[in-house]
Design a protein around this motif. Sequence first.
Motif: not given
Length: 234
Positions: A169-173
């Motif tokens: 996963r991307s470390c997105s908000i």
Amino acid sequence: MPTPDHIQIIIAIATFAAVIVALFGNRFWEWLDRPHITVYFDDSDTENYHQTSMELRNGAGQLIESIPTYYVRLKITNLGRRTLENAEVVLEKVEPQPVVFMSLNLSWAGQVADETGISRRVRIPHKQSRIVDIIEVMEPTQIAEFAKNKLSENDPSKVRFYKYSKGFRSCSIKPNTLSDIFDSGDYVFHIGIYADNTEPKLIKISIKYDSGWGTEGIDGMRKNHLRIKLLDNG
């Protein structure tokens, strides 16, 4: 010895220079002192990787699973003389584009959280650096078993963890639905770094992950299963 004509020319040039300084001097010094964004990533440097355990808890806050996790991160440095204000990092585009995707802010590591619970923007003073997490990879077998054995069929996160067990996963908000989760494969991330007081910096990162998990620690992981490369540093 200067003639009267030469003196008049010198006076005219000095007057013109004084007018230019008065009109544009502050702008020139602001431009000279502006923040300057640089990005550091080296696949052979363990500074760009972080190994930890992800603690998964239930609604009551009780620990129900601890899963080995890797983070891949970038170092963002300000080499300008002024502080970089309200810097944020955005995953803007992915190639090939997943079926579910939207542009997402990435989270800064180790920063004080804002009202959303995750740090979206930071200040970076002169010659200081901040770390931004790009992707997160969890041990796939444990994630799949967690989804199968410890989540009920009507738990909305069950599908999410099953999908996660097949990739990263991307470390997105948040909110990010499922647009932060990627199947294993080859991708190019287009990332923008923005701030209030300097021009944007655009970079590209190649990510290759085969959904494997080695037992040799970070070195084995990045050599055999997870390959990251900074393609374009703006």
